[in-house]
Design a protein around this motif. Structure first.
Motif, PDB file in Angstrom:
ATOM      1  N   ASP A  44     -12.629 -46.726  49.578  1.00 27.65           N
ATOM      2  CA  ASP A  44     -11.535 -47.678  49.729  1.00 27.65           C
ATOM      3  C   ASP A  44     -10.184 -47.019  49.512  1.00 27.65           C
ATOM      4  OD1 ASP A  44     -12.188 -47.275  47.067  1.00 27.65           O
ATOM      5  OD2 ASP A  44     -11.584 -49.295  46.459  1.00 27.65           O
ATOM      6  N   ARG A  45     -10.138 -45.971  48.663  1.00 26.48           N
ATOM      7  CA  ARG A  45      -8.894 -45.229  48.478  1.00 26.48           C
ATOM      8  C   ARG A  45      -8.592 -44.376  49.706  1.00 26.48           C
ATOM      9  NH1 ARG A  45      -5.701 -47.516  46.442  1.00 26.48           N
ATOM     10  NH2 ARG A  45      -7.076 -49.189  47.107  1.00 26.48           N
ATOM     11  N   VAL A  46      -9.622 -43.827  50.316  1.00 30.43           N
ATOM     12  CA  VAL A  46      -9.432 -43.044  51.545  1.00 30.43           C
ATOM     13  C   VAL A  46      -8.946 -43.957  52.671  1.00 30.43           C
ATOM     14  CG1 VAL A  46     -10.563 -41.578  53.251  1.00 30.43           C
ATOM     15  CG2 VAL A  46     -11.201 -41.399  50.842  1.00 30.43           C
ATOM     16  N   TYR A  47      -9.555 -45.147  52.789  1.00 28.89           N
ATOM     17  CA  TYR A  47      -9.128 -46.076  53.827  1.00 28.89           C
ATOM     18  C   TYR A  47      -7.706 -46.570  53.570  1.00 28.89           C
ATOM     19  CZ  TYR A  47      -8.759 -50.122  56.834  1.00 28.89           C
ATOM     20  OH  TYR A  47      -8.323 -51.025  57.772  1.00 28.89           O
ATOM     21  N   ALA A  48      -7.346 -46.786  52.289  1.00 27.75           N
ATOM     22  CA  ALA A  48      -5.978 -47.207  51.969  1.00 27.75           C
ATOM     23  C   ALA A  48      -4.980 -46.141  52.408  1.00 27.75           C
ATOM     24  CB  ALA A  48      -5.849 -47.488  50.476  1.00 27.75           C
ATOM     25  N   PHE A  49      -5.335 -44.867  52.220  1.00 26.84           N
ATOM     26  CA  PHE A  49      -4.488 -43.767  52.691  1.00 26.84           C
ATOM     27  C   PHE A  49      -4.374 -43.789  54.211  1.00 26.84           C
ATOM     28  CE2 PHE A  49      -4.402 -39.514  54.530  1.00 26.84           C
ATOM     29  CZ  PHE A  49      -3.295 -38.943  53.921  1.00 26.84           C
ATOM     30  N   PHE A  50      -5.504 -43.918  54.893  1.00 24.60           N
ATOM     31  CA  PHE A  50      -5.503 -43.976  56.360  1.00 24.60           C
ATOM     32  C   PHE A  50      -4.645 -45.148  56.863  1.00 24.60           C
ATOM     33  CE2 PHE A  50      -7.307 -46.039  60.122  1.00 24.60           C
ATOM     34  CZ  PHE A  50      -7.286 -45.005  61.055  1.00 24.60           C
TER      35      PHE A  50
END
Length: 303
Positions: free
Chosen positions: A100-106
């Motif tokens: 979810d942190r990776v997707y928030a960055f994306f």
């Protein structure tokens, strides 16, 4: 600096201090270190090229938000892994930061145009190292229809009667090296000329030195006059010959090669994105992988 860490039965490396802004000014040091192990991971030579070109986080420019809690290099590696291997967000391997942190960055880079900014900086570097000016004067336009996954809603998919594909269409403009200048994702039933009017306007607004655009026979008609009158662009149509043998058509092969490059990243083999803006961002990330690897090969190694 990179250092080697011995692991029983395995030789690998970790990143104790990659000198990203999250490590230097954020909270990344509070999290564990990640051992690089995948082909899509950013190599040291790539990171040396990439790090100075990364956009400055909003919290460092007084725009609010909190310092990142995860290494920028680890986050980039996670996005690269997803694009290159075509996995689901929730299937992100456990050695990366939480999905979810990776997707928030994306999502943040997508919505604020940071992925485009980062991509364009890399493209300028590739062009300069190839002996070209950073800004192109000629381009090639084409479209590519791809099947859409079941998660794509009916409101953002269509049927391409020519290619017999139910899904979406990627409209791309590339320079003479095959590097991306602009992309627009539409339903598959949108005509090439209709999409080209919008896409070429966007590209012309950014690349002011652009003068000539090559295209195939699907872009004939009123679009030629529109480009001349409204955009000050010469749209030159490269038509097929009457010969039934396969021949490589001048200039058009450049954009066809770019489409082939995009299909090598598995996330783009089919359109899995619920939003067209996410689909466009995936195209930029695919080209970022290609350009960072190319720059790393050209990057001079220390003596």
């Amino acid at each position: 600096m990179e250092c080697s860490v011995s692991v029983p039965g395995q030789s690998s490396s970790v990143t104790p201090g990659c000198e990203c802004r999250a490590h230097r000014f954020g909270n990344a040091a509070n999290n564990g270190l990640r051992r690089r192990r995948y082909p899509s991971d950013t190599r040291d030579a790539e990171w040396g090229v990439v790090r100075p070109l990364l956009p400055v986080p909003g919290w460092m420019r007084g725009r609010g938000g909190q310092p990142e809690a995860y290494c920028h290099r680890a986050i980039l590696d996670a996005v690269r892994y997803l694009v290159d291997n075509g996995i689901k967000w929730r299937a992100t391997p456990a050695d990366f930061p939480p999905w979810d942190r990776v997707y928030a960055f994306f999502r943040r880079w997508r919505d604020h145009g940071l992925v485009t900014e980062f991509h364009d900086r890399l493209r300028g570097q590739v062009r300069v190292r190839a002996g070209r000016d950073a800004e192109p004067t000629a381009a090639v336009i084409d479209s590519q229809s791809v099947k859409a996954d079941a998660v794509v809603g009916v409101d953002s998919r269509g049927f391409d009667g020519g290619k017999l594909i139910n899904g979406r269409k990627r409209h791309v403009v590339v320079d003479t090296l095959g590097l991306l200048l602009g992309v627009m994702v539409t339903t598959a039933d949108v005509g090439d000329r209709t999409a080209a009017k919008v896409l070429l306007q966007r590209v012309a607004n950014v690349h002011h030195r652009l003068e000539l655009v090559w295209a195939d026979g699907g872009y004939t008609g009123s679009l030629v006059g529109h480009c001349q009158a409204a955009l000050a662009l010469v749209l030159q149509v490269v038509k097929r010959s009457d010969d039934r043998r396969f021949v490589v058509l001048p200039k058009r092969w450049i954009v066809e090669r770019t489409n082939a490059w995009l299909m090598r990243t598995r996330r783009l083999g089919r359109d899995y994105e619920r939003r067209t803006t996410s689909a466009q961002a995936m195209v930029y990330w695919s080209m970022i992988l290609l350009m960072t690897r190319r720059l790393a090969r050209q990057h001079p190694q220390p003596a």
